[in-house]
Design a protein around this motif. Sequence first.
Motif, mmCIF file in Angstrom:
data_model
loop_
_atom_site.group_PDB
_atom_site.id
_atom_site.type_symbol
_atom_site.label_atom_id
_atom_site.label_comp_id
_atom_site.label_asym_id
_atom_site.label_seq_id
_atom_site.Cartn_x
_atom_site.Cartn_y
_atom_site.Cartn_z
ATOM 1 N N PHE A 139 -41.393 -37.671 -14.070
ATOM 2 C CA PHE A 139 -42.099 -38.634 -14.916
ATOM 3 C C PHE A 139 -43.316 -38.052 -15.624
ATOM 4 O O PHE A 139 -43.635 -38.450 -16.740
ATOM 5 C CB PHE A 139 -42.491 -39.851 -14.079
ATOM 6 C CG PHE A 139 -41.307 -40.588 -13.530
ATOM 7 C CD1 PHE A 139 -40.394 -41.187 -14.374
ATOM 8 C CD2 PHE A 139 -41.088 -40.663 -12.164
ATOM 9 C CE1 PHE A 139 -39.286 -41.860 -13.885
ATOM 10 C CE2 PHE A 139 -39.990 -41.341 -11.656
ATOM 11 C CZ PHE A 139 -39.086 -41.935 -12.513
ATOM 12 N N ASP A 140 -43.994 -37.112 -14.989
ATOM 13 C CA ASP A 140 -45.162 -36.512 -15.642
ATOM 14 C C ASP A 140 -44.732 -35.724 -16.879
ATOM 15 O O ASP A 140 -45.381 -35.795 -17.934
ATOM 16 C CB ASP A 140 -45.915 -35.609 -14.669
ATOM 17 C CG ASP A 140 -46.621 -36.391 -13.569
ATOM 18 O OD1 ASP A 140 -46.837 -37.601 -13.768
ATOM 19 O OD2 ASP A 140 -46.942 -35.792 -12.520
ATOM 20 N N GLU A 141 -43.630 -34.984 -16.756
ATOM 21 C CA GLU A 141 -43.129 -34.230 -17.902
ATOM 22 C C GLU A 141 -42.590 -35.170 -18.976
ATOM 23 O O GLU A 141 -42.714 -34.904 -20.175
ATOM 24 C CB GLU A 141 -42.033 -33.257 -17.456
ATOM 25 C CG GLU A 141 -42.533 -32.133 -16.562
ATOM 26 C CD GLU A 141 -41.418 -31.208 -16.142
ATOM 27 O OE1 GLU A 141 -40.552 -30.896 -16.995
ATOM 28 O OE2 GLU A 141 -41.401 -30.783 -14.974
ATOM 29 N N LEU A 142 -41.999 -36.267 -18.553
ATOM 30 C CA LEU A 142 -41.493 -37.249 -19.508
ATOM 31 C C LEU A 142 -42.644 -37.876 -20.283
ATOM 32 O O LEU A 142 -42.528 -38.127 -21.492
ATOM 33 C CB LEU A 142 -40.697 -38.323 -18.772
ATOM 34 C CG LEU A 142 -40.032 -39.409 -19.628
ATOM 35 C CD1 LEU A 142 -39.129 -38.791 -20.690
ATOM 36 C CD2 LEU A 142 -39.239 -40.367 -18.746
ATOM 37 N N LYS A 143 -43.753 -38.115 -19.617
ATOM 38 C CA LYS A 143 -44.928 -38.653 -20.299
ATOM 39 C C LYS A 143 -45.455 -37.658 -21.331
ATOM 40 O O LYS A 143 -45.826 -38.049 -22.444
ATOM 41 C CB LYS A 143 -46.027 -38.991 -19.289
ATOM 42 C CG LYS A 143 -47.275 -39.591 -19.920
ATOM 43 C CD LYS A 143 -48.327 -39.908 -18.885
ATOM 44 C CE LYS A 143 -49.548 -40.570 -19.526
ATOM 45 N NZ LYS A 143 -50.181 -39.708 -20.544
ATOM 46 N N GLU A 144 -45.489 -36.377 -20.969
ATOM 47 C CA GLU A 144 -45.952 -35.353 -21.914
ATOM 48 C C GLU A 144 -45.054 -35.311 -23.144
ATOM 49 O O GLU A 144 -45.531 -35.187 -24.275
ATOM 50 C CB GLU A 144 -45.972 -33.985 -21.224
ATOM 51 C CG GLU A 144 -47.033 -33.858 -20.139
ATOM 52 C CD GLU A 144 -46.978 -32.513 -19.443
ATOM 53 O OE1 GLU A 144 -46.113 -31.682 -19.820
ATOM 54 O OE2 GLU A 144 -47.785 -32.284 -18.523
ATOM 55 N N LEU A 145 -43.739 -35.427 -22.920
ATOM 56 C CA LEU A 145 -42.792 -35.433 -24.038
ATOM 57 C C LEU A 145 -43.020 -36.646 -24.928
ATOM 58 O O LEU A 145 -43.018 -36.535 -26.168
ATOM 59 C CB LEU A 145 -41.357 -35.437 -23.504
ATOM 60 C CG LEU A 145 -40.242 -35.533 -24.549
ATOM 61 C CD1 LEU A 145 -40.168 -34.255 -25.366
ATOM 62 C CD2 LEU A 145 -38.897 -35.823 -23.881
ATOM 63 N N THR A 146 -43.222 -37.796 -24.310
ATOM 64 C CA THR A 146 -43.453 -39.031 -25.054
ATOM 65 C C THR A 146 -44.720 -38.938 -25.884
ATOM 66 O O THR A 146 -44.755 -39.354 -27.050
ATOM 67 C CB THR A 146 -43.536 -40.226 -24.088
ATOM 68 O OG1 THR A 146 -42.323 -40.306 -23.332
ATOM 69 C CG2 THR A 146 -43.750 -41.536 -24.834
ATOM 70 N N ASP A 147 -45.776 -38.391 -25.298
ATOM 71 C CA ASP A 147 -47.037 -38.232 -26.023
ATOM 72 C C ASP A 147 -46.878 -37.293 -27.214
ATOM 73 O O ASP A 147 -47.487 -37.500 -28.267
ATOM 74 C CB ASP A 147 -48.122 -37.686 -25.088
ATOM 75 C CG ASP A 147 -48.664 -38.737 -24.131
ATOM 76 O OD1 ASP A 147 -48.559 -39.938 -24.447
ATOM 77 O OD2 ASP A 147 -49.191 -38.348 -23.074
ATOM 78 N N ALA A 148 -46.046 -36.269 -27.043
ATOM 79 C CA ALA A 148 -45.931 -35.231 -28.072
ATOM 80 C C ALA A 148 -45.001 -35.613 -29.216
ATOM 81 O O ALA A 148 -45.221 -35.205 -30.360
ATOM 82 C CB ALA A 148 -45.453 -33.926 -27.439
ATOM 83 N N LYS A 149 -43.968 -36.400 -28.935
ATOM 84 C CA LYS A 149 -42.899 -36.603 -29.921
ATOM 85 C C LYS A 149 -42.770 -38.024 -30.465
ATOM 86 O O LYS A 149 -41.929 -38.268 -31.329
ATOM 87 C CB LYS A 149 -41.549 -36.197 -29.308
ATOM 88 C CG LYS A 149 -41.485 -34.739 -28.873
ATOM 89 C CD LYS A 149 -41.664 -33.782 -30.045
ATOM 90 C CE LYS A 149 -41.529 -32.329 -29.600
ATOM 91 N NZ LYS A 149 -41.711 -31.395 -30.736
ATOM 92 N N THR A 150 -43.564 -38.954 -29.964
ATOM 93 C CA THR A 150 -43.417 -40.342 -30.416
ATOM 94 C C THR A 150 -44.752 -40.929 -30.834
ATOM 95 O O THR A 150 -45.821 -40.412 -30.509
ATOM 96 C CB THR A 150 -42.809 -41.226 -29.309
ATOM 97 O OG1 THR A 150 -43.751 -41.357 -28.229
ATOM 98 C CG2 THR A 150 -41.508 -40.650 -28.779
#
Length: 360
Positions: free
Chosen positions: A243-254
């Motif tokens: 989930f931490d990596e998913l949050k980083e992805l969400t912050d970066a790409k959306t």
Amino acid sequence: MKKWLLGAVATVAIVASIPTAAFAAEDTATADKLAAYYAEDSLNHWATADLHDFMQGDILAGYEKDGVVSVKPNGEITRAEFVAIVLRAADVKTEASDVKFTDVKKGDWFYDSVATASAQGLIFGVGDNRFAPNEKITRAEISAILNRFFKETIDFTGEAKQFNDIKGHWAQPDIENISKADIVAGYNNSFKPNDNATRAEASSMIRRALHKEVKAAPEEKDLIAVTEGFHKASIDLLAAQKFDELKELTDAKTTGFAHEMGLFSIDVMKSMLKELAEVSEAKVELNVSGDAAYKVIFASDRYAAVEVSGQMMETKVTIEDESKSESSSVDETYLLRKVNGEWTIYGGNDSYKKFVELMT
């Protein structure tokens, strides 16, 4: 089998795919931000599609009062508001510079937008060195600004609409030109150039123009690459419960609705899985099946939509020696737009539709 196991697995399965089902479960700051994307007065309106698109993209903001958000689609819009929306929607960086208008001061929320639009020759004021930022904007003024802004990026080669009330009007050339690309619509045979425009009319005209820009539209393979990169990574991280990596992805790409929905989804999933583990030592497995198919629905210079279909998310919850599985679709039509020059996901047709249905 424990009775609540059925409910637990079903809820986790839904959250894993489209997490709006758990929206009311938590009262968090993230949930409050997400709630701002729902406005009851945007429903069942002739411009609902335009309003919802701009709401998802953080282009059109609502008004909050006593916990209720409204976008006031039939309300009038000011000259400053319109200029700000055009620049925001078109991903134009606003910069502070000297402004010749005596009624536009540094510190005004619209100062940078007016300064940028003026420097680009989009606006010329109302005379006496005034811009009249807080006066309502007319349909004629909107037509003129849009014609100036999109003159190089839209192919105005169609046939002009014949409106019976614009002959001799100062904005006649502008109205006729953008009507060639079906950016403006009238009322039967009239255009009503001097009527104040509504927020819905302004949003609709801007969105139509943005979708007509195709001279520098990206290749389909490039849009698919952006979408596939995000979709595959997010699904894989969710299945791995990283989930931490998913949050980083969400912050970066959306951005916009996609960003707030993504963060809310992560919070809910983490909370639910933690509670299941603490209460019953449950084991939750998330597995993706099927090959994703990608299809570009439309693409313009700054906006695009890509449909992803063909995959299912299987959720399996095991408590002691009892297990229950459920599958749900992870299909989505991603909405993308240019933000700071980069293609960014700002919404999703499927997730937003379910979000609105839940909130209604």
